[in-house]
Design a protein around this motif. Sequence first.
Motif, PDB file in Angstrom:
ATOM      1  N   PRO A 138       0.830  -1.209   0.000  1.00  0.00           N
ATOM      2  CA  PRO A 138       0.000   0.000   0.000  1.00  0.00           C
ATOM      3  C   PRO A 138       0.863   1.257   0.000  1.00  0.00           C
ATOM      4  O   PRO A 138       1.975   1.276   0.559  1.00  0.00           O
ATOM      5  N   THR A 183       0.452  -0.285  -4.333  1.00  0.00           N
ATOM      6  CA  THR A 183      -0.962  -0.577  -4.571  1.00  0.00           C
ATOM      7  C   THR A 183      -1.852   0.458  -3.880  1.00  0.00           C
ATOM      8  O   THR A 183      -1.399   1.227  -3.025  1.00  0.00           O
ATOM      9  N   GLY A 185      -4.391  -0.612  -2.088  1.00  0.00           N
ATOM     10  CA  GLY A 185      -5.049  -1.332  -1.005  1.00  0.00           C
ATOM     11  C   GLY A 185      -4.561  -0.889   0.359  1.00  0.00           C
ATOM     12  O   GLY A 185      -3.807   0.072   0.508  1.00  0.00           O
TER      13      GLY A 185
END
Length: 242
Positions: A138, A183, A185
Amino acid sequence: MTGFLDTPGGAGGGPDPGVESFWQAVTGWGLSARRGGGAFATLLPGDGDACLRVQVVGDSPARAHLDLHVDDVAAAAAEVAALGATLVAAEDGLVVSRSPAGIVFCLVRWGGERRRPAPVRWPGGQSSVVDQLCLDLPGAVHDREAGFWAAVTGWERRSSDLPEFSWLERPAGLGLRLLLQRTGGEVAGVHVDLACDDVDAEVERHVGWGAVVVRRVPGDWTTLRDPAGREYCVTGRSPLPA
């Protein structure tokens, strides 16, 4: 470095034969005798040293992790702790740690592996090989985590032409390299990548064995799910040694 495919147990808590058969089929590698009370086995390439293993775990979801093979497990454990890793468990010859972003990894004794597995050429004409572990990071933890893995391995970090990716330059002969992906996420994780010289043909082959396509990035890679629901990628990088 070794990749592990961690899969919840099948009927009776033992290995899921469908999942393990799938990975044998898509890699073209055999399966060793089981060990550790049946929990572990190694995928055996026809040419080169093993770099991918399977493990039965007691919890969901299916996932992946990595082992770092070292000369001195205790000394390596002290080094990764100094760099920010958290100890999870330890026994003779094995230390389980967690990276600053929460990625679980193991330190184990090195067995002398030094020959990269050769690509397998398939009836469709394409060649492929498992040769990469991708750390999904992340954005909030990406920079610290990338620095952690570069320090732990001692491998030089290289930039990609895509800003969300970089990688760590693996030593010659090592079966797997580490890709670092920024990412959107919230949870860091690990997935397996295959390199191949014809993504569409290779993806079709995997789907024939039970994989499901998640997303396609034409000309670059396709993300799939294996029969256990674990995501992995087929990429258009050359399967031949650099």
